[in-house]
Scaffold this active site. Structure first.
Site, mmCIF file in Angstrom:
data_model
loop_
_atom_site.group_PDB
_atom_site.id
_atom_site.type_symbol
_atom_site.label_atom_id
_atom_site.label_comp_id
_atom_site.label_asym_id
_atom_site.label_seq_id
_atom_site.Cartn_x
_atom_site.Cartn_y
_atom_site.Cartn_z
ATOM 1 N N ASN A 85 12.826 -2.333 -3.916
ATOM 2 C CA ASN A 85 13.567 -1.297 -3.208
ATOM 3 C C ASN A 85 14.420 -1.963 -2.127
ATOM 4 O O ASN A 85 13.925 -2.829 -1.395
ATOM 5 C CB ASN A 85 12.600 -0.289 -2.582
ATOM 6 C CG ASN A 85 11.834 0.492 -3.622
ATOM 7 O OD1 ASN A 85 12.332 0.762 -4.711
ATOM 8 N ND2 ASN A 85 10.595 0.847 -3.311
ATOM 9 N N HIS A 98 10.375 -7.508 -0.447
ATOM 10 C CA HIS A 98 9.120 -7.534 -1.199
ATOM 11 C C HIS A 98 9.332 -7.038 -2.611
ATOM 12 O O HIS A 98 10.147 -6.159 -2.854
ATOM 13 C CB HIS A 98 8.040 -6.690 -0.506
ATOM 14 C CG HIS A 98 8.483 -5.313 -0.132
ATOM 15 N ND1 HIS A 98 9.258 -5.051 0.980
ATOM 16 C CD2 HIS A 98 8.277 -4.109 -0.726
ATOM 17 C CE1 HIS A 98 9.492 -3.760 1.063
ATOM 18 N NE2 HIS A 98 8.922 -3.162 0.034
HETATM 19 P P1 5GP Z 1 9.022 -0.043 0.284
HETATM 20 O O1 5GP Z 1 8.979 1.447 0.406
HETATM 21 O O2 5GP Z 1 9.623 -0.688 1.513
HETATM 22 O O3 5GP Z 1 9.631 -0.538 -0.999
HETATM 23 O O4 5GP Z 1 7.507 -0.497 0.170
HETATM 24 C C1 5GP Z 1 6.683 -0.679 1.277
HETATM 25 C C2 5GP Z 1 5.276 -0.646 0.745
HETATM 26 O O5 5GP Z 1 4.436 -1.179 1.747
HETATM 27 C C3 5GP Z 1 4.769 0.755 0.424
HETATM 28 O O6 5GP Z 1 4.380 0.830 -0.947
HETATM 29 C C4 5GP Z 1 3.576 0.933 1.366
HETATM 30 O O7 5GP Z 1 2.493 1.626 0.778
HETATM 31 C C5 5GP Z 1 3.212 -0.492 1.712
HETATM 32 N N1 5GP Z 1 2.622 -0.663 3.028
HETATM 33 C C6 5GP Z 1 3.090 -0.153 4.212
HETATM 34 N N2 5GP Z 1 2.314 -0.531 5.231
HETATM 35 C C7 5GP Z 1 1.334 -1.317 4.699
HETATM 36 C C8 5GP Z 1 0.225 -2.012 5.271
HETATM 37 O O8 5GP Z 1 -0.030 -1.995 6.486
HETATM 38 N N3 5GP Z 1 -0.570 -2.701 4.418
HETATM 39 C C9 5GP Z 1 -0.327 -2.758 3.072
HETATM 40 N N4 5GP Z 1 -1.171 -3.466 2.315
HETATM 41 N N5 5GP Z 1 0.718 -2.117 2.499
HETATM 42 C C10 5GP Z 1 1.537 -1.414 3.302
#
Ligand code: 5GP
Ligand code: ZN
Length: 112
Positions: A85, A98
């Protein structure tokens, strides 16, 4: 340093490690969207794909190969999805690049 994933990489914030090497760290997503949901992040802070330059070619290749190796370790022989994303329209919520590795269920297409 205020970046959440930099804190996860340096251990300030705890996570469940899945894989790590000199360039990347992979850990379980805290809100899994599939039975296997692993986040793979470069140890170096890069905000998103919007910031990539030609100098990141080897690193991005490394992350892709790491994703394939983790998928194999997790037994995802029937396939899986890798998602990056990016930015506001891409639904990115954590501004440290990521890869999401999702698997062990049929994920459907297109995404919402
Ligand atoms: P994005 O929405 O930026 O593509 O993905 C961010 C991801 O990080 C989400 O799937 C969310 O669940 C995960 N995430 C957010 N905060 C934390 C955290 O403190 N620990 C872990 N393990 N995952 C996290
Ligand atoms: Zn960061």
């Amino acid at each position: 340093m205020s970046c959440l994933f930099c804190k996860i990489v340096d251990g300030t914030i705890l996570s469940t490690a899945i894989y790590q090497d000199e360039l990347c760290y992979a850990f379980a997503d805290i809100h899994p969207m599939a039975p296997v949901h692993v986040l793979i992040v470069p140890r170096e802070h890069i905000g998103s794909m919007l910031e990539l330059t030609a100098g990141d070619k080897d690193l991005m290749g490394h992350l892709a190969i790491a994703a394939s190796q983790i998928a194999a370790q997790q037994g995802l022989t029937n396939g899986y999805r890798v998602v990056i994303n990016t930015g506001e329209d891409g639904g990115q919520t954590v501004e440290h690049l990521h890869l999401h590795l999702l698997g062990r269920r049929n994920l459907g297409w297109p995404p919402g």
